[in-house]
Design an enzyme around this catalytic site. Structure first.
Site, mmCIF file in Angstrom:
data_model
loop_
_atom_site.group_PDB
_atom_site.id
_atom_site.type_symbol
_atom_site.label_atom_id
_atom_site.label_comp_id
_atom_site.label_asym_id
_atom_site.label_seq_id
_atom_site.Cartn_x
_atom_site.Cartn_y
_atom_site.Cartn_z
ATOM 1 N N SER A 194 99.867 65.287 25.850
ATOM 2 C CA SER A 194 99.916 63.660 25.766
ATOM 3 C C SER A 194 100.982 63.396 24.975
ATOM 4 O O SER A 194 100.879 64.171 23.848
ATOM 5 C CB SER A 194 98.750 63.224 25.373
ATOM 6 O OG SER A 194 98.723 61.806 25.014
ATOM 7 N N TYR B 153 91.123 62.066 19.849
ATOM 8 C CA TYR B 153 92.200 62.195 20.911
ATOM 9 C C TYR B 153 93.455 62.918 20.351
ATOM 10 O O TYR B 153 94.037 63.860 21.084
ATOM 11 C CB TYR B 153 92.414 60.775 21.739
ATOM 12 C CG TYR B 153 92.906 61.214 23.076
ATOM 13 C CD1 TYR B 153 92.470 61.797 24.094
ATOM 14 C CD2 TYR B 153 94.312 60.821 23.208
ATOM 15 C CE1 TYR B 153 93.022 62.009 25.335
ATOM 16 C CE2 TYR B 153 95.065 61.077 24.602
ATOM 17 C CZ TYR B 153 94.200 61.625 25.468
ATOM 18 O OH TYR B 153 94.922 62.033 26.707
#
Ligand code: NDP
Length: 256
Positions: free
Chosen positions: A142, A155
């Site tokens: 990501s 995250y």
């Protein structure tokens, strides 16, 4: 690239990006190993992949269970002979009060699934790829792995770890005929991003994003970051000194 007869083992296949990738690759004639926990969704997807022109096997397993993942990969190889492409896509956002207050159990869950789940997948597929001197590992990381973001410690840590892990793996396997592609998307409309109150910059439709994933895999890119607008901002942010980055990123709330 001709996907006909290519064998693809994919985690996190039951929804969002995994589901979209599975269907797009099935349309191109690939043979798919679909792994995730929700059996009914996988069975339904397997049928849709077959209707779309591909072959598919469904494996209900949790990526945090290395034995289960290893068995799934082995069963897939037993059926199709080998794995050409393995995509580590399973992941959770972990967007909740517990991770935001750094509750160790909640943070561990995010790391266990997003990072160690990908490690488990590599462990399940790499030995046979090395034996054949051929294979392609793909990590769905990501843009959130470039630098820390507010309200996203778990995250960001999982995705920064994932990027570093796969880049290190590449250095270890690049002389064994194995390619490694690390894909770093921005915001894409999937169940993972649904229900967020704050605006997500350059949010992409899943149908617009899937061709970019496939292009990165077909070209065997080392890294692929998109959409280009957000990737450019994130790359620029990586060069900012700490004090400037704190001012720039500190007030953002797009993960709420
Ligand atoms: P979804 O929530 O739609 O899909 C997540 C997938 O991961 C599901 O198939 C889910 O299946 C699977 N999964 C979750 N936990 C486990 C587990 N323990 N074991 C096996 N499978 C698991 O989200 P996305 O499609 O958006 O996300 C896919 C990947 O893309 C993630 O790694 C995410 O971090 C990454 N990503 C997403 C972005 C976005 O904006 N959407 C942006 C950047 C990266 P099941 O619940 O059935 O197990």
């Amino acid at each position: 690239m001709n996907w006909k007869g290519k064998t693809v083992f994919l985690t996190g296949a039951s929804s969002g990006i995994g589901e979209g990738l599975a269907l797009a690759l099935a349309r191109r004639g690939a043979s798919l190993g679909l792994a995730a926990r929700r059996r009914e969704m996988l069975d339904d997807l397997k049928q849709r992949c077959e209707e779309a022109g591909g072959e598919a096997m469904a494996f209900s397993c949790d990526v945090t269970d290395p034995d289960a993942l290893e068995k799934a990969a082995r069963d897939f190889r037993d059926e199709f002979g080998h794995i050409d492409v393995a995509i580590a896509n399973a992941g959770i956002g972990g967007n909740n009060e517990e991770t935001r207050s750094f509750d160790p159990v909640a943070v561990k869950k995010v790391i266990d699934i997003n990072l160690l789940g990908a490690v488990n997948m590599v462990h399940a597929v790499l030995p046979s790829m090395k034996e054949r001197k051929s294979g392609h590992l793909v990590a769905i990381s990501s843009l959130a792995g470039f630098r820390g973001l507010p309200k996203s410690a778990a995250y960001c840590a999982s995705k920064a770890g994932m990027t570093a892990f796969f880049e290190s793996v590449r250095l270890d396997v690049m002389h064994d005929g194995i390619d490694v592609t690390i894909i770093q998307p921005g915001f894409i409309k999937t169940p993972l991003t649904s229900g967020r109150k704050h605006k997500m910059p350059y949010l992409m439709e899943l149908d617009d994003a899937i061709p970019l994933f496939i292009q990165a895999i077909e070209k065997k890119k080392r890294f692929s970051a998109f959409p280009w607008q957000l990737a450019t901002i994130v790359r620029a942010a990586r060069c900012m000194p700490g004090w400037m980055y704190d001012r720039f990123a500190g007030k953002r709330r797009y993960r709420e």
